[in-house]
Design a protein around this motif. Structure first.
Motif, PDB file in Angstrom:
ATOM      1  N   PHE A 122       0.816  -1.229   0.000  1.00  0.00           N
ATOM      2  CA  PHE A 122       0.000   0.000   0.000  1.00  0.00           C
ATOM      3  C   PHE A 122       0.843   1.271   0.000  1.00  0.00           C
ATOM      4  O   PHE A 122       0.315   2.359   0.219  1.00  0.00           O
ATOM      5  CB  PHE A 122      -0.951   0.041   1.223  1.00  0.00           C
ATOM      6  CG  PHE A 122      -1.942  -1.091   1.257  1.00  0.00           C
ATOM      7  CD1 PHE A 122      -3.023  -1.099   0.397  1.00  0.00           C
ATOM      8  CD2 PHE A 122      -1.787  -2.142   2.138  1.00  0.00           C
ATOM      9  CE1 PHE A 122      -3.935  -2.151   0.417  1.00  0.00           C
ATOM     10  CE2 PHE A 122      -2.693  -3.197   2.172  1.00  0.00           C
ATOM     11  CZ  PHE A 122      -3.771  -3.197   1.315  1.00  0.00           C
ATOM     12  N   ILE A 130      -8.007   4.163  -1.813  1.00  0.00           N
ATOM     13  CA  ILE A 130      -8.155   2.821  -1.216  1.00  0.00           C
ATOM     14  C   ILE A 130      -9.581   2.302  -1.401  1.00  0.00           C
ATOM     15  O   ILE A 130      -9.796   1.152  -1.771  1.00  0.00           O
ATOM     16  CB  ILE A 130      -7.784   2.851   0.292  1.00  0.00           C
ATOM     17  CG1 ILE A 130      -6.312   3.216   0.496  1.00  0.00           C
ATOM     18  CG2 ILE A 130      -8.137   1.526   0.972  1.00  0.00           C
ATOM     19  CD1 ILE A 130      -5.309   2.169   0.105  1.00  0.00           C
ATOM     20  N   VAL A 143      -2.228  -2.803  -6.024  1.00  0.00           N
ATOM     21  CA  VAL A 143      -1.533  -2.818  -4.735  1.00  0.00           C
ATOM     22  C   VAL A 143      -0.280  -3.671  -4.904  1.00  0.00           C
ATOM     23  O   VAL A 143      -0.359  -4.850  -5.240  1.00  0.00           O
ATOM     24  CB  VAL A 143      -2.420  -3.401  -3.618  1.00  0.00           C
ATOM     25  CG1 VAL A 143      -1.605  -3.616  -2.349  1.00  0.00           C
ATOM     26  CG2 VAL A 143      -3.592  -2.449  -3.331  1.00  0.00           C
ATOM     27  N   ALA A 160      -5.810  -7.131   0.438  1.00  0.00           N
ATOM     28  CA  ALA A 160      -5.898  -6.108  -0.625  1.00  0.00           C
ATOM     29  C   ALA A 160      -7.037  -6.447  -1.585  1.00  0.00           C
ATOM     30  O   ALA A 160      -7.765  -5.567  -2.052  1.00  0.00           O
ATOM     31  CB  ALA A 160      -4.575  -6.006  -1.371  1.00  0.00           C
TER      32      ALA A 160
END
Ligand code: NAP
Length: 228
Positions: A122, A130, A143, A160
Motif C-alpha cells: 500500500f 483505497i 496494490v 488487498a
C-alpha cells in the motif's frame, strides 16, 4: 474474518480500516491517545480503540499506519508481539532515505530482527484511492506487495483483494527499494496532472492473461465510494 490491528488514526488508518470493516474484518485501532479517538472521527466503528499494545495483543495482522520515522522505534518497542504476526509496513521514507539503497521496509525488518513476517504494501496507494469508486478503466490502482515469506504475502494479498484491488507480487522484501521511489514520482505526477488531489495511482498494463487475479469491478459498488 481477520483480527487486524491498525496503529495510527490518520488518513491511511481511516481508509484501510473502513474498507476492511466493510469487508467483514475485525479492525482494532491502536492510538497513543485512544480516549481522543471515536468511530465518528474514524468514519467507521472499529471493534476496539485502545493503546497500541492492547490493540496488537491477539491480532493476526498489524498495519503500521504512522510516519516512517516512528516505525522502527515502534517496532523495537513492540517486538515481542510483532514477531508473531504479519506486519504490514505502509510507510514512505521519502527524504529519510533519499538514495533508495535500502527500502524503508528493510529498516522495519531490522528493527523486528527478521524479514519473515514483514510485508511492504500500500505504499503507493493514496489514501483517497483505497476505497475509491472504480475508474473508467475498471481499476482502483494496483496494490504492490513485497515480502520474503509467501504465507505472510498471501495474507496481505487477500486483504488487498478484499478492498477490491488487483495485487501485484513484486517479489522479495528488498524489492521494496524499487517501490519507495515510485511514491515520490507518483506525487510529482499527481501534482503535475491532477492538481495534487491525490486520487491518482499506478496501474500495470498488459496482464490480461492473469485472469483470476484481476478483480472484476461489478456494477453497483457505489457504496464503496471513497468516504473521506
Ligand atoms: N496518506 C497517504 O495517501 C499514504 C499513502 C500510502 C502510504 N502512506 C504512509 O502511511 C503512513 C501513514 O500516513 P497517513 O497519511 O495516514 O498519516 P497521518 O494522517 O499523518 O497519520 C499518522 C498517524 O500515525 C500515528 N502516529 C504518529 N506518530 C506516531 C508515533 N510516534 N508512534 C505511533 N503512532 C504515531 C498517529 O496516530 P495517533 O496520534 O492516534 O497515535 C497519526 O494518526 C505514512 O508512513 C505514510 O507515508 C500514506
Amino acid at each position: 474474518v481477520r483480527e487486524i490491528a491498525i496503529i495510527g488514526t490518520g488518513m491511511m488508518a481511516q481508509a484501510l480500516g473502513w474498507g476492511w470493516s466493510q469487508a467483514g474484518h475485525s479492525v482494532r485501532i491502536g492510538s497513543r491517545t485512544p480516549d481522543a479517538v471515536s468511530g465518528e472521527n474514524l468514519g467507521y466503528e472499529p471493534s476496539m480503540i485502545a493503546d497500541p499494545s492492547a490493540a496488537l495483543l491477539g491480532s493476526e495482522v498489524a498495519v503500521l499506519a504512522m510516519p516512517f520515522a516512528s516505525v522502527a522505534p515502534f517496532v523495537r518497542e513492540h517486538r515481542s508481539i510483532l514477531r508473531d504476526i504479519v506486519v504490514i509496513d505502509i510507510s514512505n521514507p521519502f527524504d529519510s532515505l533519499p538514495n533508495n539503497e535500502r527500502a524503508g521496509a528493510e529498516y522495519t525488518a531490522d528493527a523486528l530482527g527478521t524479514t519473515k513476517n514483514v510485508v511492504a504494501a500500500f505504499k503507493d496507494n493514496f489514501a483517497a484511492t483505497i476505497n475509491a469508486a472504480p475508474t473508467q478503466d475498471g481499476s482502483r490502482g494496483d496494490v504492490k506487495i513485497a515480502a520474503d515469506d509467501e504465507a505472510a504475502k498471501e495474507v496481505v494479498a487477500s486483504l488487498a483483494r478484499d478492498l477490491k484491488h488487483r495485487v501485484l507480487d513484486c517479489g522479495p522484501l528488498h524489492n521494496a527499494r524499487l517501490i519507495d521511489p515510485m511514491v515520490a514520482l507518483m506525487l510529482q505526477l499527481d501534482r503535475t496532472y491532477a492538481h495534487f488531489t491525490r486520487r491518482t495511482g499506478w496501474l500495470f498494463t498488459g496482464l490480461d492473461e492473469v485472469g483470476p487475479q484481476v478483480i472484476a469491478m461489478e456494477e453497483g459498488e457505489a457504496d464503496c465510494e471513497q468516504h473521506q
